[in-house]
Motif scaffolding. Structure first.
Motif, PDB file in Angstrom:
ATOM      1  N   GLY A 119       0.728  -1.195   0.020  1.00  0.00           N
ATOM      2  CA  GLY A 119       0.003  -0.164   0.233  1.00  0.00           C
ATOM      3  C   GLY A 119       0.740   1.535   0.655  1.00  0.00           C
ATOM      4  N   ASP A 120       2.277   1.382  -0.233  1.00  0.00           N
ATOM      5  CA  ASP A 120       3.367   2.421  -0.038  1.00  0.00           C
ATOM      6  C   ASP A 120       4.270   2.008  -0.015  1.00  0.00           C
ATOM      7  N   LEU A 121       4.366   1.175  -0.716  1.00  0.00           N
ATOM      8  CA  LEU A 121       5.580   0.410  -1.901  1.00  0.00           C
ATOM      9  C   LEU A 121       6.958   1.177  -1.926  1.00  0.00           C
ATOM     10  N   HIS A 122       7.375   2.838  -1.515  1.00  0.00           N
ATOM     11  CA  HIS A 122       8.063   3.461  -2.240  1.00  0.00           C
ATOM     12  C   HIS A 122       9.581   3.610  -1.304  1.00  0.00           C
ATOM     13  N   THR A 123      10.775   4.256  -2.164  1.00  0.00           N
ATOM     14  CA  THR A 123      11.940   3.349  -1.805  1.00  0.00           C
ATOM     15  C   THR A 123      12.285   3.307  -0.328  1.00  0.00           C
ATOM     16  N   GLY A 124      11.715   4.960   0.104  1.00  0.00           N
ATOM     17  CA  GLY A 124      11.322   4.963   1.619  1.00  0.00           C
ATOM     18  C   GLY A 124      11.237   3.651   2.659  1.00  0.00           C
ATOM     19  N   SER A 125      10.379   2.940   1.828  1.00  0.00           N
ATOM     20  CA  SER A 125      10.052   1.775   2.890  1.00  0.00           C
ATOM     21  C   SER A 125      10.432   0.507   2.159  1.00  0.00           C
ATOM     22  N   ILE A 126      11.921   0.906   1.724  1.00  0.00           N
ATOM     23  CA  ILE A 126      12.876  -0.241   1.927  1.00  0.00           C
ATOM     24  C   ILE A 126      14.312  -0.176   2.373  1.00  0.00           C
ATOM     25  N   ILE A 147       9.295  -2.679   4.936  1.00  0.00           N
ATOM     26  CA  ILE A 147       8.779  -2.097   5.919  1.00  0.00           C
ATOM     27  C   ILE A 147       8.007  -1.541   5.648  1.00  0.00           C
ATOM     28  N   ASP A 148       6.992  -0.727   6.892  1.00  0.00           N
ATOM     29  CA  ASP A 148       6.581  -0.298   6.967  1.00  0.00           C
ATOM     30  C   ASP A 148       4.739  -0.063   6.103  1.00  0.00           C
ATOM     31  N   PRO A 149       4.275  -1.507   6.181  1.00  0.00           N
ATOM     32  CA  PRO A 149       3.335  -1.239   5.310  1.00  0.00           C
ATOM     33  C   PRO A 149       1.735  -1.067   5.765  1.00  0.00           C
ATOM     34  N   GLU A 150       1.343  -0.009   7.071  1.00  0.00           N
ATOM     35  CA  GLU A 150       0.195  -0.129   7.282  1.00  0.00           C
ATOM     36  C   GLU A 150      -0.729   0.514   6.631  1.00  0.00           C
ATOM     37  N   PHE A 151      -0.260   0.408   5.144  1.00  0.00           N
ATOM     38  CA  PHE A 151      -1.762   1.423   3.927  1.00  0.00           C
ATOM     39  C   PHE A 151      -1.849  -0.180   3.393  1.00  0.00           C
TER      40      PHE A 151
HETATM   41 MG    MG Z   1       5.441   4.988   5.709  1.00  0.00          MG
END
Ligand code: MG
Ligand code: SR1
Length: 407
Positions: free
Chosen positions: A232-239, A249-253
Motif C-alpha cells: 500500500g505504500d511501497l516507495h523507496t523510503g519503505s525499503i 518495511i512500513d506496510p501500514e497502508f
Molecule cells: Mg510509511
C-alpha cells in the motif's frame, strides 16, 4: 516509570527505553540503554533502543493519534495492528524480505521489531548513487509472492475474504484516495507546488480533461478492485537495503487493492532516483553510468516480475478457471496496465500533492528542480494515458526516455 498497561500515551525516548526493558524484557539485566527517536516518515514515531554493553538493539514503532506530517490527519492507531499482522503474514509469504516482528501491543499501539541498522533506507542510498545489483531480483520475488499468493488465483476464496475483512483499512485508504487520486488533479489548497513549476502544472495537469477522466476511472479501480493484499505504500523510503539483502518495511497502508499499485510505486520511485541523478550528477560519465544502472533496474524489475508471475501461476494456481488458456496472460496484462497507471500517479502526486520525495526536493538549483519536475510530470502523464500498451521492462524505460527528448 509510567504504566504501560492501562491506557495509551505517546512515548518519549525514556519511555521507549523503559518499555523495551520492562514490558518487552528484551535486554539482559546489566543492559545500559540509550534510546533515540529516528522516524522520518510522515505518520509514526520510531524508537531505536540500544544496549551498547551487550551489543543488542530493538526498534519500537508507535502510531500516534495524528500524522506527524500534519495534525489535519486524525488516524486510528489501529494501523499499528495492521502493520504488525501483515508483517507477520508477509514473513511467511516472502521469507527474508521483511523484518521480524517480536511483539504487538494494542494498548500502547506499538510494535517491536528487528533492528536493521546495518541496512540503509533505499531512497537515501540511491541519492548517494549507490548500486544494488540484486534489488530487481529481490523485489520481483517479494511482489509475486505477496500479490499473486494472496489473490483468488491461488488463495481459497473464503480465506481471502477473511483477509479482506482483517485488512480493511478505511482511514489510510482515504489518505491515498485523497492524496494520490484526487487532490493533485485540481488546484487544491493542500497541494504543495514548487513556484517555478506552477504554470506547467496548471497547463498540463489541472487543465487536461482527458487526464481527469482517466484519473476518475483509476480512483474507482483503486477503491473497488480487491485483487491482492497490498503493501500500500511501497516507495523507496519503505525499503531497507544492503548489498545482498532487501527488506520491505512500513506496510501500514495495507489493504486488498489492485496488484499494480505496489509495482507501480516501486517503478515510480526508481524514476525519482533517476531524475535526481540526471539533474544533480555533474560528471557526464558518472551520470550516464548511474542512469544506465537505474534504467536496467526498472527494466529487470518488470521483466523478472513477469517471468516469475507466470511460473508461480503455473505452479500455484488453485482456481479452476485460472487454468483456461489465455487467462493468465490476460490477467498479467491488466496488472501491468495498472502498474503503469500507478507509476504515473505516484510521479504526479509526489510532485504536485502534499507529500513529496527528497529525490526531487533536495535538488538545490531551482532551474534544475523545475526541469526535474517537468520530466517526472510528463513521464507520469504518459504512463497514465498510455497504460494499455506498456507491458515490458523496455516499454517502461521507453516512456521516460521519450520524455528526455521532449522536455
Ligand atoms: Mg510509511
Ligand atoms: C499523510 S501521509 C502522506 C503520505 O505519507 C505516506 O508515506 C503515504 O505515502 C502518504 O500518502
Amino acid at each position: 516509570m509510567k504504566d504501560f498497561t492501562k491506557e495509551y500515551f505517546t512515548m518519549t525516548e525514556q519511555d521507549a527505553a523503559d518499555y523495551a526493558k520492562i514490558v518487552l524484557q528484551f535486554f539482559q539485566e546489566d543492559a545500559e540503554l540509550t534510546c533515540k527517536e529516528i522516524g522520518d516518515g510522515n505518520l509514526n514515531y520510531v524508537f531505536k533502543v540500544v544496549d551498547e554493553r551487550n551489543n543488542m538493539s530493538v526498534i519500537i514503532k508507535q502510531a500516534g493519534p495524528v500524522a506527524r506530517i500534519s495534525d489535519e490527519f486524525k488516524l486510528s492507531p489501529d494501523r499499528n495492528r495492521i502493520e504488525s499482522e501483515i508483517l507477520g503474514f508477509q514473513y511467511k509469504l516472502a521469507p527474508g524480505f521483511v523484518p521480524i516482528v517480536y511483539n504487538y501491543d494494542p494498548i500502547m499501539n506499538c510494535c517491536a521489531m528487528e533492528d536493521l541498522s546495518d541496512y540503509e533506507i533505499m531512497r537515501a542510498a540511491l541519492m548517494k548513487h549507490k548500486k544494488f545489483p540484486h534489488f530487481a531480483d529481490h523485489i520481483s520475488t517479494f511482489l509475486v509472492n505477496t500479490l499473486l499468493l494472496t489473490s483468488d488465483v491461488v488463495m481459497g476464496h473464503k480465506e481471502k475474504k477473511e483477509l479482506v475483512k482483517t485488512f480493511i483499512n478505511p482511514e489510510l485508504c482515504e489518505i491515498s484516495e485523497d492524496l494520490v487520486y484526487t487532490e493533485p488533479f485540481y488546484d487544491c489548497q493542500r497541494n504543495d507546488v514548487f513556484e517555478g513549476s506552477k504554470e506547467f502544472v496548471r497547463e498540463t495537469i489541472w487543465s487536461d480533461n482527458k487526464l481527469a477522466l482517466e484519473i476518475a476511472k483509476l480512483k474507482f479501480e483503486f477503491m473497488n478492485n480487491a485483487q491482492s493484499l497490498l503493501h500500500g505504500d511501497l516507495h523507496t523510503g519503505s525499503i531497507f537495503i544492503k548489498e545482498d539483502s532487501t527488506k520491505v518495511i512500513d506496510p501500514e497502508f495495507a489493504f486488498y487493492g489492485p496488484a499494480g499499485y505496489d509495482i507501480g510505486n516501486v517503478v515510480a520511485n526508481l524514476i525519482f532516483a533517476y531524475a535526481n541523478a540526471k539533474f544533480t550528477i555533474e560528471d557526464d560519465e558518472v551520470r550516464t553510468d548511474y542512469l544506465r544502472y537505474i534504467e536496467s533496474t526498472i527494466n529487470d524489475t518488470i521483466n523478472l516480475f513477469n517471468q516469475k508471475f507466470l511460473v508461480a501461476w503455473d505452479e500455484k494456481a488453485t482456481e479452476r478457471v485460472a487454468r483456461y488458456e489465455g487467462f493468465k496472460e490476460y490477467y498479467l496484462d491488466t496488472v501491468l496496465r495498472d502498474t503503469s497507471a500507478v507509476a504515473g500517479l505516484e510521479l504526479l502526486r509526489r510532485t504536485v500533492g502534499l507529500a513529496h520525495v527528497k529525490d526531487i526536493t533536495s535538488i538545490q538549483n531551482p532551474d534544475a528542480r523545475v526541469q526535474a519536475e517537468k520530466f517526472v510530470l510528463t513521464a507520469g502523464k504518459n504512463f497514465i494515458l498510455n497504460r494499455e500498451s506498456i507491458k515490458t521492462g523496455e516499454d517502461f524505460v521507453n516512456v521516460f526516455h521519450a520524455v528526455e527528448l521532449e522536455v
